[in-house]
Structures are given as structure tokens and as C-alpha cells.
Design an enzyme around this catalytic site. Sequence first.
Site, mmCIF file in Angstrom:
data_model
loop_
_atom_site.group_PDB
_atom_site.id
_atom_site.type_symbol
_atom_site.label_atom_id
_atom_site.label_comp_id
_atom_site.label_asym_id
_atom_site.label_seq_id
_atom_site.Cartn_x
_atom_site.Cartn_y
_atom_site.Cartn_z
ATOM 1 N N ASN A 119 44.833 46.058 42.408
ATOM 2 C CA ASN A 119 43.980 44.908 42.444
ATOM 3 C C ASN A 119 43.748 44.799 43.761
ATOM 4 O O ASN A 119 44.696 44.840 44.850
ATOM 5 C CB ASN A 119 44.764 43.810 41.975
ATOM 6 C CG ASN A 119 44.971 43.736 40.175
ATOM 7 O OD1 ASN A 119 45.990 43.772 39.919
ATOM 8 N ND2 ASN A 119 43.850 43.716 39.706
ATOM 9 N N ALA A 120 42.425 44.730 44.301
ATOM 10 C CA ALA A 120 42.088 44.230 45.417
ATOM 11 C C ALA A 120 42.292 45.387 46.438
ATOM 12 O O ALA A 120 42.654 45.326 47.656
ATOM 13 C CB ALA A 120 42.741 43.007 46.263
ATOM 14 N N ASP B 80 50.524 41.053 33.443
ATOM 15 C CA ASP B 80 49.849 39.851 32.485
ATOM 16 C C ASP B 80 48.922 40.105 31.438
ATOM 17 O O ASP B 80 48.553 39.212 30.578
ATOM 18 C CB ASP B 80 49.329 38.632 33.526
ATOM 19 C CG ASP B 80 48.413 39.046 34.219
ATOM 20 O OD1 ASP B 80 47.908 40.190 34.079
ATOM 21 O OD2 ASP B 80 47.456 37.857 34.905
ATOM 22 N N HIS C 219 45.280 41.380 34.822
ATOM 23 C CA HIS C 219 44.904 42.224 36.021
ATOM 24 C C HIS C 219 44.903 43.582 35.777
ATOM 25 O O HIS C 219 44.315 44.141 36.458
ATOM 26 C CB HIS C 219 46.170 41.743 37.384
ATOM 27 C CG HIS C 219 46.031 40.472 37.643
ATOM 28 N ND1 HIS C 219 46.355 39.090 37.210
ATOM 29 C CD2 HIS C 219 45.538 40.100 38.921
ATOM 30 C CE1 HIS C 219 46.192 38.267 37.994
ATOM 31 N NE2 HIS C 219 45.602 38.685 38.819
ATOM 32 N N ASP D 147 52.364 36.981 40.851
ATOM 33 C CA ASP D 147 51.283 36.648 41.543
ATOM 34 C C ASP D 147 50.811 35.272 41.011
ATOM 35 O O ASP D 147 49.776 34.819 40.843
ATOM 36 C CB ASP D 147 49.981 37.358 41.628
ATOM 37 C CG ASP D 147 49.015 37.128 42.734
ATOM 38 O OD1 ASP D 147 49.409 36.346 43.674
ATOM 39 O OD2 ASP D 147 47.785 37.590 42.456
ATOM 40 N N GLY E 106 44.856 34.905 40.637
ATOM 41 C CA GLY E 106 46.323 34.752 40.346
ATOM 42 C C GLY E 106 46.484 34.821 39.086
ATOM 43 O O GLY E 106 45.603 34.921 37.919
#
Length: 489
Positions: A270-271, A322, A325, A347, A387
Site C-alpha cells: 500500500n502506498a 482487513d 487493503h 492501520d 486506514g
Amino acid sequence: MPSLITTVPASPITTTPSSPTAPGTRGITKLTNCRLVRGNDLVWQDLWISSNTGKIVRSQAAFYDEHVLPDETVDLGGRIVAPGMIECQLNGAFGFNFSTLFGDEGTKGARYQREMHSLNKKLVETGVTAYVPTVTSQTSELYHKVLPYLAPTRGAARDGAESLGAHVEGPFLSPTKNGVHNPEVFKQAVTFKDVQDMYGEDNLGSEDGTAAPVVRMITAAPEIGHMTDVVFPELVRRGVVCAIGHSEATYEQAAAAISHGATMITHLFNAMRPLHHRNPGIFGVLGETPLVRVDEGAPASPGSSTALFAPTKRPYYGVISDGIHLHPTTVKIAYNAYPAGFILVTDAMHMVGCPDGPYDWTNGDRHMKLVKTGKVLLLENSETIAGSTITLIECVENFMNWTGATIPQALRTVTSTPAAMLGLDGQKGTLEPGADADLIVLSAEEVLDTPQSPMAATATSAAGAVGVVNTRLHIDEVWKFGERVFQRN
């Protein structure tokens, strides 16, 4: 609603005090009829803990050598005992956001502490006994004001979760990989003083180790400014964990950052620059240990005489399981890449435990809103994930059910592995004698889950079934420093 398939047998928990004449006067409790998490196994064994010392006791030495009897014996009815869980990326929970200031100068500090204490008491009920409170990309003013309240609370937190020191996620990040962070407050660090000015010199500890840092971990993009060659080595000398995240780093830049002291990757995949077959990016450093040119951070042949070479160590890495993500198969791929470094994180934002709806959020120098819909959290009027709202035990359940990992394997990702990453081996995340007596008591059951999300539907369809049998974990008790702080009704 899931339907019950089978339940792991577990008798009621019973507590028996010792005889008034017994010489047990050291606050010692014996947990019996339980299975302890020992490496990859569940071992039927008693565990002795002391509320006076807050430590796990070497039971044979206490009983046979010192003739000590426990003050009470707790029969756990066959349940599982594991170390308390450690959360390495928590932005807030139960309505409280760590990146928040309250009221005027005379009262906001007291309210911040009250709100944090309330969060700690609720957080421990989810099985998290220690955590690294995370502050997102904010203005320097906010960092200076809130970080002192997030300092490690070693030994002081006995009725709730314990802060291990702050995690500052930003603002030294890549503007093209900002995620939900406000890029208008992003900075570049050219000198270490730039970092001190941002967070406050007193919050970064001392180079000689006489002052411990308030900041336990920092997430930064290694390709921005002089983060790799100047900042990371100095932070490491001060005892701060350096993590790579929100980054466009190539494989070569990520490997150089590891060789200069970075030991963690923040929310893998992620990111960050995605995995590519010609340049695997940050994910690539989880592969075999490469040789990296120390002077330029570029890989080269060991036979070259024009540069010095140093091997890099594969880093630890956080994964958000989760179901939003990352795809479940991506989580499995990440785990298989380097199981010894795999750490589950949430997160999570301050909407954990709160009803659906819009919530205020301080994002740098802006006031924005995040919208919670079930487990999904988005920036208002966008599709940007902001998040999560999941708990760590739910992440553990998802990881087990997606990968086929055993209970001990799954719990290691939130106990001994994060403890090692934070330099707390032997103190946290273990049931060995001398470690902190932070414990969770678990029971498990199998349930039939029906698809409730596109990802779950894909997994179920692939299995050719109308539902899947999953494991659910229940936290029946939590012990902090040898004292019971939560018991499920």
C-alpha cells in the site's frame, strides 16, 4: 450470520485461592489446564506469573528451590495462553485520534491524557497489551505538542494497553504516494536538524543513549531528500526504528535504505511502487540478501574494485489483513516471501468501535471528514482508503483463514515478531521466564461464513462452495503485568 460448526471444548474458568497457611505471599498466580504457545506448537503446560514483579516466573525454581506456592490457581479449562498482542500501527480507536489537540493551552493536555487512558483500557480488551501510537503527516506544531504524551509508559500502564513510544508516519513522504495524507505538509530532510525541527529535538533521544527517544519508529520515503544517507543512520544510533513507506523507491533505493539502517516496511504494497518483474521495488528486498554499493546504493558485481559492498538484511514488514487493503492471495504471497519478518498491523483510525457515519479528521493543516461504512473507511467524497476500522485479533483471524496458518504461526505475527522488530526480545511477545507477564487467554471455534465482500466471494467461488469454514478466536481473558485486567462475560 455465520452458523456454528464445531466448538473447541473449553470448561469454565475457575480460580482457587491457596490455603491461608500456604507460604505464597509474592502475588503469584498459577495458570493451569491450558495450552501455551511455544514456537509453532501448543503445549499443555502450567504458567506461573507474579503481579508483584509483573514477570513470568520460572515455576520449577520457585516451587522446588524456593518452596514458593502460588497465591491462587486459575484453571483455564483447556484454553490457549499466548503473549499479549503488540500493535505497531494504530492511529487511534474508540473515538480518540492521536493526531488531535483539545481545548486551550491550560486544559488540552489533561484531556489528551484522559482520552488516551480511556483508549488504553478499551484496547486491552481486544487483546492488545502494548502498541506504538501512530501520528500521521501533520504540522510541526502538532508533533511538538502531542508526542510527549505518547512516550513509553513502561511499568506505569497496569490497567490497560501500554505505549511503547510513538510512530511518526510522515511528513517525509513521497507526494505521489501520499494515500490519504495531505501532501501540502510533506517535507524533505536534507540534514538531521530538519528532522529534529519537525518532531522536536527532545523527542528523538540522544546519540549517546542517555536519553531514550519518545519516537520509537519513523516511516519515511528513502528516496526523498537525504533520508537514506544522513537521517536513517543517525536515527538508528538514537534507538529509533526506521521504516520505508509511502514511497516511489526502486529496488536499488530500498536496498540502499536497508543497508543504511532501515529495518521495517510500513503496510507492504500500500502506498508504494508496485511489484514489477524488471524492478521488484520495495517488495524485492524481502528476497535473497543482495550486495549493495555502500557509496551510491546501486547493486554491482562483487568483483568490482571501484566500490565497497555490504550485505543487507531482509527487513520486517507490516501487512493489513482487513480484506480491503490487500487481496487475501496477496497476503499469502507476502507471508511466503519472508515469514520471519511478517507483522500484522491494523492501520486503524479512531472510528474503531464507533457506529457508521462521517467523522472529523485533522489531516496536516486541513480539517477533513472520513466516512465509515461497515469495515470500509474512505476519505469523504472519494474512493481513497483512509486506514481501517478492524481490530488486531480480526486481522489474525483473517490471516489464519486465508493462508492456512496455525494458531501459533498467526499469533507470532503479532507477538514475538513485532517484539523483535522493536528490540524487545525477551521482554515482550514471549512466555519465557523473566518476560513481562502480558498474556491473552483464547478459545477458538469453527464457523461457516457466507460471502460478505467481493474478496470473500472470490475465495468462496474458487473453493466451489456456498460458504467456507473459518476459525474464530475469542479473547476470554487479558493479563497485564501479572494482573487480570479483562474477563469476557
